[in-house]
Motif scaffolding. Structure first.
Motif, PDB file in Angstrom:
ATOM      1  N   ARG A 151       0.849  -1.202   0.000  1.00  0.00           N
ATOM      2  CA  ARG A 151       0.000   0.000   0.000  1.00  0.00           C
ATOM      3  C   ARG A 151       0.883   1.251   0.000  1.00  0.00           C
ATOM      4  O   ARG A 151       1.879   1.307   0.716  1.00  0.00           O
ATOM      5  N   ARG A 162      -3.409  -2.034  -5.530  1.00  0.00           N
ATOM      6  CA  ARG A 162      -4.176  -1.453  -6.638  1.00  0.00           C
ATOM      7  C   ARG A 162      -3.260  -1.360  -7.852  1.00  0.00           C
ATOM      8  O   ARG A 162      -2.148  -0.841  -7.767  1.00  0.00           O
ATOM      9  N   ASP A 169      -1.350   1.835  -8.766  1.00  0.00           N
ATOM     10  CA  ASP A 169      -0.267   2.281  -7.878  1.00  0.00           C
ATOM     11  C   ASP A 169       1.112   1.848  -8.351  1.00  0.00           C
ATOM     12  O   ASP A 169       2.124   2.305  -7.830  1.00  0.00           O
ATOM     13  N   HIS A 221      -8.209   6.449 -12.813  1.00  0.00           N
ATOM     14  CA  HIS A 221      -8.661   6.070 -11.481  1.00  0.00           C
ATOM     15  C   HIS A 221      -7.827   6.686 -10.365  1.00  0.00           C
ATOM     16  O   HIS A 221      -8.323   6.903  -9.266  1.00  0.00           O
TER      17      HIS A 221
END
Length: 128
Positions: free
Chosen positions: A22, A37, A40, A119
């Motif tokens: 993350r 994600r 990322d 996004h």
């Protein structure tokens, strides 16, 4: 629009280390693990980019070739179906992520990330 390609191949159990996957983790940028994600990937170091494409068909063909080199004998989703879907989605601004469990607990992930990304508001890694 263009697309950045990313890959990770490793011990599938390592994917449980979700914290470092993350962007809020101090270990995110240096971790070899893929992000939680797909978009990322764009904030990982530029050196993680495997390839960059301006053509969606070539991007999809690259994904198929990378996948073919590692995929198991019996695919749950045939590579042709993956390719056709990817070539349809990429020009529409949808990131594509392929992942598959391999023998001996290994896992492969191959991602194609749209840039700019619709996004996530991450800058292009080639210009930062």
């Amino acid at each position: 629009m263009h697309w950045h390609a990313y890959t990770w191949f490793g011990n599938g159990q390592d994917l449980k280390h979700e914290a470092e996957r993350r962007p809020t983790s101090p270990d995110f940028r240096t971790s070899a693990l893929p992000p939680m994600r797909t978009g990322d990937w764009l904030i990982k170091p530029r050196s993680r980019i495997a390839e960059t494409f301006a053509d969606a068909v070539k991007a999809g063909e690259w994904m198929a070739a990378e996948y073919a080199a590692q995929r198991p004998d019996s695919d749950r989703i045939p590579v042709v179906e993956r390719l056709v879907t990817s070539v349809d989605l990429l020009p529409r601004g949808v990131d594509v992520q392929w992942g598959e469990w391999l023998p001996a607990g290994r896992f492969i992930t191959i991602g194609m990330v749209c840039c700019p990304n619709r996004h996530l508001d991450h800058p292009c890694p080639m210009v930062r």
